[in-house]
Design a protein around this motif. Structure first.
Motif, short mmCIF file in Angstrom:
data_model
loop_
_atom_site.label_atom_id
_atom_site.label_comp_id
_atom_site.label_asym_id
_atom_site.label_seq_id
_atom_site.Cartn_x
_atom_site.Cartn_y
_atom_site.Cartn_z
N PRO A 43 -2.65 -1.00 3.27
CA PRO A 43 -2.35 -0.51 1.92
C PRO A 43 -3.25 0.62 1.43
O PRO A 43 -2.77 1.55 0.77
CB PRO A 43 -2.51 -1.77 1.05
CG PRO A 43 -2.14 -2.88 1.98
CD PRO A 43 -2.70 -2.49 3.31
N GLU A 47 -1.24 6.03 0.53
CA GLU A 47 -1.19 7.28 -0.23
C GLU A 47 -1.65 8.47 0.62
O GLU A 47 -1.13 9.57 0.48
CB GLU A 47 -2.06 7.18 -1.49
CG GLU A 47 -2.00 8.42 -2.39
CD GLU A 47 -0.58 8.80 -2.79
OE1 GLU A 47 -0.31 10.02 -2.89
OE2 GLU A 47 0.25 7.89 -3.02
N THR A 80 2.77 -7.47 -1.28
CA THR A 80 3.25 -7.00 -2.59
C THR A 80 2.95 -5.52 -2.76
O THR A 80 3.78 -4.76 -3.28
CB THR A 80 2.59 -7.80 -3.72
OG1 THR A 80 2.96 -9.18 -3.61
CG2 THR A 80 3.01 -7.28 -5.09
N ALA A 81 1.76 -5.11 -2.30
CA ALA A 81 1.40 -3.68 -2.38
C ALA A 81 2.36 -2.83 -1.56
O ALA A 81 2.76 -1.74 -1.98
CB ALA A 81 -0.04 -3.49 -1.90
N LYS A 83 5.53 -3.63 -0.76
CA LYS A 83 6.82 -3.62 -1.45
C LYS A 83 6.81 -2.69 -2.66
O LYS A 83 7.76 -1.92 -2.88
CB LYS A 83 7.21 -5.04 -1.88
CG LYS A 83 8.58 -5.10 -2.54
CD LYS A 83 9.01 -6.54 -2.81
CE LYS A 83 10.42 -6.57 -3.42
NZ LYS A 83 10.89 -7.97 -3.62
N ASP A 84 5.74 -2.73 -3.42
CA ASP A 84 5.63 -1.86 -4.59
C ASP A 84 5.62 -0.38 -4.18
O ASP A 84 6.22 0.46 -4.85
CB ASP A 84 4.37 -2.19 -5.39
CG ASP A 84 4.45 -3.53 -6.10
OD1 ASP A 84 5.56 -4.10 -6.19
OD2 ASP A 84 3.40 -4.02 -6.56
N PHE A 85 4.92 -0.08 -3.09
CA PHE A 85 4.86 1.30 -2.61
C PHE A 85 6.24 1.78 -2.16
O PHE A 85 6.67 2.89 -2.50
CB PHE A 85 3.86 1.41 -1.46
CG PHE A 85 3.68 2.80 -0.93
CD1 PHE A 85 2.79 3.67 -1.53
CD2 PHE A 85 4.39 3.24 0.17
CE1 PHE A 85 2.61 4.97 -1.04
CE2 PHE A 85 4.23 4.52 0.67
CZ PHE A 85 3.33 5.39 0.06
N SER A 87 9.09 0.64 -3.11
CA SER A 87 9.94 0.73 -4.29
C SER A 87 9.65 2.00 -5.09
O SER A 87 10.57 2.71 -5.53
CB SER A 87 9.74 -0.51 -5.17
OG SER A 87 10.54 -0.44 -6.33
N ALA A 88 8.36 2.30 -5.25
CA ALA A 88 7.97 3.47 -6.03
C ALA A 88 8.43 4.78 -5.40
O ALA A 88 8.69 5.76 -6.09
CB ALA A 88 6.46 3.49 -6.21
N HIS A 89 8.55 4.78 -4.06
CA HIS A 89 8.89 6.02 -3.35
C HIS A 89 10.24 5.92 -2.63
O HIS A 89 10.51 6.68 -1.71
CB HIS A 89 7.78 6.36 -2.37
CG HIS A 89 6.45 6.52 -3.02
ND1 HIS A 89 6.14 7.57 -3.85
CD2 HIS A 89 5.34 5.71 -3.00
CE1 HIS A 89 4.91 7.44 -4.30
NE2 HIS A 89 4.40 6.32 -3.82
#
Length: 318
Positions: A43, A47, A80-81, A83-85, A87-89
């Motif tokens: 994670p 970025e 979760t990190a 999945k969130d990443f 989803s965000a992109h």
């Protein structure tokens, strides 16, 4: 140099490239590399992979590598990190895959059984976001195949494939490509070279795994990192392995290598790839056998006394 090459697996974002990343991307472009998949394995690196892809006009993947699995109590947060990443992109055209994920049977801990839940959860995320996967499968090909089959994911690449012919077939039948890179350049990689020569033209992709998986020439260099541009050398070996059929004995009293085409490189270095295409598929080679790194003369119809340098080892028939 080959044109239109795509490096399907790289870690261009890693700190080993911080000092000269831009120069190495330029070097790769000059060598004919049009795209690179930058794979993040934890994670904290998501970025950086995304930033590298956007900075240099490439593509990226995000996942949790089996060598970087979090402690058990942190696993849920890491997933979760991810999945969130994703989803965000999700609408980012440069996000191309979930990876690098997988299983590793070489390390003692965590075991493959302990790694499996995180791998399975990431396969589920790949299916949820309709993304292919980039998979690590060292000493764990059967377990990886079983998890893929159960997940229903049918798009992706097995990074640095090093399994058997039977395992290769199972993965190909599941819709996966097999990734090959620097290991092909070693004369001792007999099994992998044989599998690579046997599979179909659409069943494999090339990759560098930069800065890892160096070729023999790169390993001997002062800068032993695999460069993204190194992938430009791999098609030379690709053509050799997939066009070369056998060494046959005694054609008009000489030894002949039967080739659709004969390819040679300059001592494993990126300086000058020489391509010799014989109009006669029977190219007489003298001397025979030819030692790695030596010079030899190729003669065939329309080509006379052309000297090339070879990093390939040709042997006489037994």
């Amino acid at each position: 140099m080959p044109a239109g090459l795509i490096d399907t697996h790289s870690h261009l974002d890693c700190p080993a490239f911080d000092k000269d990343r831009a120069e190495l991307v330029h070097e790769a472009r000059t060598a004919g590399v049009t795209d690179i998949l930058v794979c993040a394995g934890f994670p904290a690196g998501f970025e950086a992979a995304r930033s590298a892809a956007h900075t240099y006009g490439l593509h990226y993947a995000a996942g949790i590598h089996p060598l970087f699995l979090p402690e058990e109590e942190e696993t849920e947060a890491a997933l979760t990190a991810l999945k969130d990443f994703l989803s965000a992109h999700a609408d980012d055209p440069r996000l191309a895959a979930v990876g690098e994920i997988g299983l590793d049977g070489y390390i003692e801990t965590p075991t493959v059984a302990e790694q499996l839940p995180v791998f399975a959860a990431q396969l589920k995320l790949a299916a949820e976001f309709d993304l292919p996967v980039s998979i690590h499968a060292r000493h764990a090909v059967d377990a990886v195949s079983a998890a893929i089959r159960k997940s229903g994911v049918r798009r992706g690449v097995i990074n640095a494939f090093n399994g058997s012919s039977e395992q290769a077939k199972r993965l190909i039948d599941l819709g996966f490509k097999l990734g090959f890179g620097g290991a092909l350049m070693y004369t001792g990689s007999k099994r992998i070279r044989r599998i690579f020569a046997e599979i179909g033209d659409t069943d494999f992709v090339l990759e560098t795994d930069a800065p890892d998986m160096p070729s023999p020439g790169r390993r001997a260099d002062a800068d032993s990192r695999t460069h993204p541009a190194d992938i430009a050398l791999y098609p030379v070996m690709l053509k050799y392995l997939r066009f070369h059929t056998a060494v046959s004995a005694d054609y008009k009293g000489e030894q002949y290598i039967q080739l659709g085409r004969l390819y040679a490189t300059y001592s494993n270095t990126a300086a000058g790839v020489t391509e010799v295409e014989a109009t006669d598929t029977r190219a007489a080679v003298s001397p025979n056998p030819v030692a790695s790194g030596s010079t030899f003369t190729v003669k065939s119809n329309g080509i006379t006394a052309i000297t090339v340098y070879s990093c390939l080892l040709y042997t006489s028939p037994s």
